[in-house]
Design a protein around this motif. Structure first.
Motif: not given
Length: 402
Positions: A235-246
């Motif tokens: 999560g976190k850095i993989i979204g470039g500042g937008l909400p995300i998780g993987a």
């Protein structure tokens, strides 16, 4: 706050702050990173969210599979909490068991089982050889506590024994390779080896939570410490500042999400999962994080940590510093903690750290008081030195007043 620009935040009163929180370590490129701004702006013209997959989703998945050795397949969600939740559920679906083991003091988001013992105290954490499962909030179901085995970090023999005793009911072991809330402490190789062997012997799913610590290297934290997980939570850095998780990992474990032969063993969906804005922002951010960028952040991080250690030694005060790569944490104690119980903060410790945080803010530096502080790629050596100087000033002033 009013706006962010690179390594700095500006509040509504016009004050400027060097940001060491970076939205809880998310903004590895700082604020308003131009490639992310361009990618999101362009994508908005074509639509913000679709019910169908996009080529950008596939591109970010390929990037993660190429970088993180343990990841062969990926599913996207909206938050780190969701990613941890579905990783645990995937382990249950894969093994047919319901209980999990987790590390005392580690934070993994807001899923009940992951929250157990994330904030225990001497009053309730139990004996060292058999830690209690402590509730994260009033009213937490007893069934959740009974289905969560708590292990102390960096205690290999104790972990070996407890896992062996409870293996028949365990689906997974959940570990953050360097848990921030538990002290930002590095793992002992022997502890990592014990967890690895135990999972292999007993058929448990080993989950590496790298929502925060994926930023530890180009290949993530597990690779840095020799851990070979079955699932990796990102999560976190993989979204470039937008909400995300993987959630990513082994094909056979990830197969529980598949519906190729009818209804999936574990159905998983989300209205905004893998939305184009988050994934294009993530691609822009991750493309800019090449090995040279990670190496540079590591050098800056070491400059801060070594500078802080020098300031602590020169002031002869009971403080220490932990962390690695672009992360660091200051502890109000003389010796570096080895596990959560060593890092536990008393009321006096908490008051001390809050006083430091207020002092740093007055010096134009925003630092989380009791969690990981993080550097970002826009920072230069002069910003690193400003951090050290601000802490040095606090140590001299605070202890002269004692």
């Amino acid at each position: 706050m009013d706006r962010g620009d690179g390594a700095y935040l500006f509040d509504v009163d016009g004050q400027k702050f060097l940001d060491l929180n970076n939205n809880f370590t998310t903004l590895i490129h700082g604020h308003a990173f131009p490639p992310v701004v361009r990618a999101v702006s362009e994508q908005l013209k074509s639509g913000s969210c679709f019910a169908n997959p996009s080529r950008f989703e596939a591109r970010l998945a390929e990037l993660l599979c190429d970088r993180v050795p343990a990841v062969s397949m990926v599913r996207f969600v909206n938050t780190g909490t969701e990613a941890v939740m579905f990783a645990i559920k995937a382990a249950r679906a894969f093994t047919g068991r319901s209980a999990i083991a987790k590390i005392e003091g580690s934070f993994h988001g807001a899923y009940d089982w992951a929250e157990v013992s994330q904030g225990g105290s001497p009053a309730d954490w139990g004996p060292p050889e058999s830690p209690h499962s402590t509730p994260a909030y009033r009213g937490m179901p007893q069934s959740v506590l009974s289905e969560t085995l708590v292990l102390r970090f960096n205690q290999p023999e104790e972990a070996r024994r407890l896992i062996g005793e409870h293996a028949h009911r365990l689906a997974a072991i959940l570990i953050d390779p360097m848990p921030s809330r538990a002290g930002l402490i590095p793992p002992d190789p022997e502890f990592i080896a014990v967890l690895q062997v135990a999972c292999g012997e007993h058929g448990l799913v080993l989950i590496s939570d790298e929502v925060l610590n994926l930023r530890q290297s180009f290949n993530g934290a597990a690779a840095r410490y020799g851990l070979e997980p079955d699932l990796v939570v990102m999560g976190k850095i993989i979204g470039g500042g937008l909400p995300i998780g993987a959630i990513g990992g082994r094909r056979d474990v990830m197969g529980v999400f598949g519906d190729k032969h009818g209804r999936a063993i574990l159905p998983q969906s989300g209205t905004f999962s893998a939305n184009p804005l988050s994934v294009v922002a993530g691609i822009a951010a991750m493309d800019a994080l090449d090995k040279a960028a990670f190496d540079r952040l590591e050098r800056l991080g070491e400059r801060v940590r070594s500078g802080l250690r020098k300031a602590i030694a020169e002031n002869k005060v009971p403080f220490c510093v932990t962390g690695t790569a672009s992360l660091f944490r200051i502890h109000p104690r003389a010796n570096e903690p080895h596990e959560y119980r060593d890092a536990y903060l008393t009321e006096y410790d908490i008051a001390t750290m809050r006083e430091m945080t207020r002092h740093l803010a007055r010096k134009g530096v925003l630092m989380p008081p009791m969690a990981a502080a993080s550097l970002s790629t826009p920072m230069q050596e002069n910003e690193c030195d400003a951090i050290v100087n601000a802490v040095d000033t606090f140590l001299r002033l605070f202890y002269n007043q004692q």
